[in-house]
Scaffold this motif. Structure first.
Motif, short mmCIF file in Angstrom:
data_model
loop_
_atom_site.label_atom_id
_atom_site.label_comp_id
_atom_site.label_asym_id
_atom_site.label_seq_id
_atom_site.Cartn_x
_atom_site.Cartn_y
_atom_site.Cartn_z
N SER A 114 0.85 -1.19 0.00
CA SER A 114 0.00 0.00 0.00
C SER A 114 0.88 1.24 0.00
O SER A 114 2.09 1.16 0.28
N CYS A 115 0.25 2.37 -0.27
CA CYS A 115 0.95 3.65 -0.17
C CYS A 115 1.25 3.94 1.29
O CYS A 115 2.32 4.45 1.63
N ASN B 280 -6.70 16.16 3.53
CA ASN B 280 -5.94 14.98 3.19
C ASN B 280 -6.71 13.75 3.53
O ASN B 280 -7.56 13.78 4.41
N TRP B 281 -6.34 12.65 2.86
CA TRP B 281 -6.82 11.37 3.34
C TRP B 281 -5.98 11.01 4.57
O TRP B 281 -4.81 11.34 4.66
N ALA C 39 -4.60 8.46 5.50
CA ALA C 39 -3.47 7.55 5.25
C ALA C 39 -2.12 8.26 5.35
O ALA C 39 -1.12 7.62 5.67
N THR C 40 -2.09 9.55 5.06
CA THR C 40 -0.82 10.29 5.15
C THR C 40 -0.45 10.54 6.60
O THR C 40 0.73 10.62 6.94
N VAL D 259 1.27 16.57 -0.42
CA VAL D 259 0.29 15.68 -1.04
C VAL D 259 -0.29 16.40 -2.26
O VAL D 259 -0.79 17.51 -2.14
N ASP E 6 3.69 12.61 -1.16
CA ASP E 6 2.63 11.59 -1.22
C ASP E 6 1.94 11.82 -2.56
O ASP E 6 1.11 12.72 -2.71
N ALA F 183 0.11 9.62 -4.18
CA ALA F 183 -0.90 8.57 -4.34
C ALA F 183 -1.94 8.94 -5.39
O ALA F 183 -2.48 8.08 -6.07
N GLU F 184 -2.23 10.24 -5.49
CA GLU F 184 -3.31 10.68 -6.37
C GLU F 184 -2.76 11.34 -7.64
O GLU F 184 -3.52 11.96 -8.37
N LYS G 124 -7.61 4.19 -7.60
CA LYS G 124 -6.62 5.09 -8.19
C LYS G 124 -6.50 4.87 -9.71
O LYS G 124 -6.94 3.84 -10.23
N GLU H 63 -4.91 -3.70 -4.42
CA GLU H 63 -4.27 -2.96 -3.34
C GLU H 63 -2.80 -2.91 -3.72
O GLU H 63 -2.31 -3.84 -4.35
N GLY H 64 -2.10 -1.89 -3.30
CA GLY H 64 -0.69 -1.84 -3.61
C GLY H 64 -0.16 -0.44 -3.55
O GLY H 64 -0.92 0.53 -3.44
C1 LIG Z 1 -5.17 6.61 -1.51
C2 LIG Z 1 -4.26 7.49 -0.74
C3 LIG Z 1 -3.35 7.00 0.20
C4 LIG Z 1 -3.39 5.60 0.69
O1 LIG Z 1 -3.10 4.65 -0.22
P1 LIG Z 1 -3.20 3.13 0.23
O2 LIG Z 1 -2.59 2.43 -0.93
O3 LIG Z 1 -4.65 2.85 0.43
O4 LIG Z 1 -2.41 2.98 1.47
C5 LIG Z 1 -2.45 7.86 0.78
N1 LIG Z 1 -2.44 9.17 0.50
C6 LIG Z 1 -3.31 9.69 -0.37
C7 LIG Z 1 -3.24 11.15 -0.65
C8 LIG Z 1 -4.26 8.88 -1.00
O5 LIG Z 1 -5.16 9.41 -1.83
#
Ligand SMILES: *Cc1c(COP(=O)(O)O)cnc(C)c1O
Length: 369
Positions: free
Chosen positions: A57-58, A83-84, A86-87, A129, A155, A157-158, A184, A190-191
């Motif tokens: 995962s991210c 932010n999500w 996850a960060t 981000v 980050d 991720a997006e 995404k 997942e990854g």
């Molecule tokens: C989706 C997302 C994550 C988390 O990604 P995972 O692969 O679900 O851990 C982290 N940061 C941002 C900004 C995201 O959009």
């Protein structure tokens, strides 16, 4: 009832199926890392970075990268309030404190001026981000990082497909992290992936990612430190190999969807969408509209109206400082305001013009209400 319009859905072709089938049938024994290695190589090429480690995962990639930077109890990490979560969670898991600063009203990303003001002797990192594919002002953030000797983490991720002054999002900071979650642009179910140009940091994260076993360690089953287990499987990587071959196509399509919304919506006043400043490319992960304050449009009204039309519209991220575990006395007026009058629009790869038109009609009806 009208047919449902989902907000995201991956694009899986015969290529992904072929690679995944091959990995499931043959990717074992001495071939058990083949697709993983191939995916990492292809991703490095795509991003133009030296090192990459595929992860589960991210969040895992961020966790290991931050651990390798030595972030721990008593440290502060600056990030945007929008932010999500996850960060923020890896920061908390490491015993450090996320420090939330406000966003810019046009890009919805970190305000560099406020980042600099938030720096204290305990600041260990800044996380940029690239929200919804919109780019942070990396020149300013990197200059602030340099001036105060604080690493800037991306980050991204997006932000696959987003390019800032010729450099791909995720390739500019001390390290970058991507997500391949099913929502995404590029997915492995997942990854995620950790990327960097820093050889020392790479070695450290590589060791961490292998339960603390260093590459040169000749003793079997001998960890040199306590590490993590955030690996991507070969089967997921096989899907990733197909997706990365299609990366340009996948982001081109995202951009096309955003630009169709833009072309249909620009005749209305009272709206703003994902910006694309000069010398940047927006990967357009999530076409988003923010209604001007004067329109009086609210998140609840948006959610209800879209739901009535059987269209998934996703709420803009809540400010993290408004969540119960982070509630504090910080003042982030822009972050508190924008999500209450904004919405993410459906943008999956195979969305049709007719479906996009249905979305536009809803927005039009809300504006005329
Ligand atoms: C989706 C997302 C994550 C988390 O990604 P995972 O692969 O679900 O851990 C982290 N940061 C941002 C900004 C995201 O959009």
């Amino acid at each position: 009832m009208k047919s449902r319009i989902h907000y995201t859905k991956p694009s899986i072709t015969e290529l992904e199926v072929r690679y995944a089938t091959d990995a499931a049938a043959n990717g074992w024994g001495e071939k058990c890392y083949e697709y993983i290695n191939r995916f990492e190589e292809a991703f490095k090429d795509h991003l133009d970075v030296k090192y990459a480690i595929a992860t589960s995962s991210c969040t895992g990639a961020l966790h290991m990268g931050m651990a390798a930077l030595g972030i721990g109890p008593g440290d502060e990490v600056i990030m945007a309030d929008i932010n999500w979560i996850a960060t923020a969670s890896p920061i908390v898991h490491l015993g450090a404190k996320p420090v939330f600063v406000d966003i810019l009203p046009d890009s919805w990303c970190l305000d560099p001026k406020l980042v600099e003001e938030a720096i204290t002797p305990n600041t260990k990192a800044i996380v940029a981000v690239h929200l919804y594919g919109n780019l942070c002002e990396m020149d300013k953030l990197l200059a602030i990082g340099e001036k105060h000797s604080i690493p800037v983490i991306e980050d991204a991720a997006e932000a696959i497909g987003s390019i800032y002054h010729g450099k791909r999002a995720g390739s500019m900071g001390k390290f970058g992290a991507f997500s391949f979650h099913g929502t995404k642009t590029l997915t492995t179910g997942e990854g995620g992936i950790f990327v960097t140009n820093d050889a020392v940091l790479y070695e450290h994260v590589l060791t961490l990612s292998n339960h603390g076993r260093a590459r040169g360690q000749t003793k079997q089953f001998w960890p040199d430190m306590v590490g993590f287990k955030y690996k991507m499987s070969n089967i997921q990587a096989a899907i990733g190999c197909a997706q990365i071959e299609r990366a340009d196509e996948l982001t081109r399509r995202k951009r096309e969807i955003l630009s169709y919304y833009r072309s249909r919506l620009e005749i209305f006043s009272g709206l703003s969408m994902n910006p694309e400043p000069v010398d940047t490319v927006n990967g357009a992960w999530m076409p988003t509209i923010v209604f001007d304050q004067q329109t009086g449009v609210t998140r609840e009204e948006l959610q209800n109206t879209f739901a009535e039309e059987n269209i998934d519209a996703r709420v803009f991220f809540h400010p993290l400082s408004s969540l119960p575990m982070f509630e504090g006395k910080i003042y982030t007026p822009v972050s508190s305001d924008i999500p209450a009058r904004a919405i993410n629009l459906p943008s999956f790869h195979d969305i049709s013009k007719t479906e996009q038109d249905r979305v536009v009609n809803v927005i039009e009806s809300i504006l005329n209400d």
